[in-house]
Design a protein around this motif. Structure first.
Motif, PDB file in Angstrom:
ATOM      1  N   ALA A 187      10.396  12.365  18.518  1.00 35.75           N
ATOM      2  CA  ALA A 187       9.041  12.520  17.990  1.00 35.75           C
ATOM      3  C   ALA A 187       8.054  13.033  19.032  1.00 35.75           C
TER       4      ALA A 187
ATOM      5  N   VAL B 261       8.693   6.279  16.847  1.00 30.42           N
ATOM      6  CA  VAL B 261       9.973   6.506  16.179  1.00 30.42           C
ATOM      7  C   VAL B 261      10.153   5.401  15.151  1.00 30.42           C
TER       8      VAL B 261
ATOM      9  N   ALA C  74       9.903   6.368  21.374  1.00 35.66           N
ATOM     10  CA  ALA C  74       9.713   7.822  21.346  1.00 35.66           C
ATOM     11  C   ALA C  74       9.861   8.430  22.738  1.00 35.66           C
TER      12      ALA C  74
END
Length: 341
Positions: free
Chosen positions: A226, A217, A313
């Motif tokens: 993501a 991210v 993420a």
């Protein structure tokens, strides 16, 4: 069913190995722990198409020069899968050597320019603040501040013009159609190329045989999910690509077994997600405090940058899945606790 590796020996530097009619494998060194990248040459009538460029080091340029001298026709296109330096780093130089036009997705071309110029939420100062919010210590932050993003060193020059690739486009190469597949999570609009007729997928970094590609991210998109984008992209690929397709990854060996590999990547990331959940059971944890849970090894500065992006993420995925709750303390540090769901 295990993956199958029909070509167990990569080509030597400066050599080309034909994997399918008109599809040639090159390998170039990288100055990282991940020490190589696979590049591809496609026959195109009397000429050639290059897919990805390699990292801008003198010996890589020398190897490319030797290969270009061997080619029996012009380079008609240069296709770059995404903006990372090992894929785009020599694009400008190769265009100067060959006169070939560049083909990329807009997301990758434009991201390269904002990262190179450190604007629009991209660059070291934005990354340092993002990592501070996620609990990274002052010593590491100072190293990142001093180090900078490093992108300009790794990509000495950027092309100013390109031909845009869109999802679903077909690029005709040597009379065969290569369908453009766009994947998300590893890069903004990562291009993969699929030729039904040849049974070949050039997967770039989206699908690797032995490691999971980095999913990060970035500061510009702090809430990005993501990891979910990446896994969803893999699912689309697994639905579209037949099992017998030869996958040409950017790192590792060519393989068959798309569905098996996608299933293994889902299982790997779910195991990591569950480990993070468990670590947040007893007390709130920041991304920096969870690096050991995710990676369980010593990380240098370069690796810490990727590890922080990947930790964020996974935590964004868990929060948006309702499995973790996000808290921000008085110092502005973000931490997570398990919801108990």
């Amino acid at each position: 069913m295990a993956l199958h590796f029909p070509h167990s020996h990569p080509p030597a530097a400066g050599e080309m190995t034909e994997l399918a009619p008109g599809v040639y494998w090159l390998r170039m060194p990288l100055p990282f722990q991940l020490d190589h990248i696979n590049l591809w040459l496609l026959r195109d009538g009397d000429g050639w198409v290059i897919v990805d460029t390699g990292f801008p080091e003198d010996h890589v340029r020398e190897t490319w020069s030797a290969i270009l001298d061997k080619l029996d026709g012009p380079v008609n296109k240069l296709i770059v899968t995404h903006f990372h330096p090992d894929h785009l780093g020599l694009a400008t130089w190769l265009q100067e050597q060959t006169g070939a036009p560049l083909w990329m997705s807009s997301g990758e071309f434009l991201t390269a320019h904002v990262v190179w110029n450190e604007v629009g939420g991209h660059g070291a100062r934005f990354m340092v603040e993002q990592f501070r919010q996620h609990g990274l210590d002052a010593e590491h932050l100072a190293k990142f501040e001093k180090r900078g993003s490093g992108y300009r060193k790794a990509v000495p020059a950027l092309p100013d013009y390109y031909n845009r690739l869109l999802a679903g486009d077909s690029v005709c190469i040597d009379g065969r159609n290569w369908k453009i597949l766009i994947g998300y999570g590893h890069a903004p609009e990562h291009v993969a190329l699929y030729c039904v007729e040849l049974g070949v997928l050039i997967s770039g970094d989206m699908l690797l045989p032995r490691i999971s590609t980095n999913i990060s991210v970035f500061a510009a998109t702090p809430e990005a999910d993501a990891l979910r984008w990446y896994l969803d992209s893999l699912d689309v690929m697994a639905q579209e690509i037949p099992a017998e397709t030869l996958v040409l990854p950017s790192h590792g060996l060519p393989f068959t077994g798309v569905q098996e590999r996608v299933g293994a990547l889902h299982a790997h990331h779910e195991e990591r997600l569950q480990a993070l959940e468990a670590s947040c059971e007893q007390a709130p944890k920041s991304a920096a405090e969870l690096l050991e849970t995710l990676f369980n090894r010593q990380l240098d500065t370069h690796q810490t940058m990727f590890a922080m992006g990947e930790a964020i993420a996974h935590l964004n995925y868990l929060e948006q899945d309702g499995r973790l709750l996000r808290h921000c303390d008085a110092e502005g540090v973000i931490r997570y606790t398990r919801t108990g769901h």
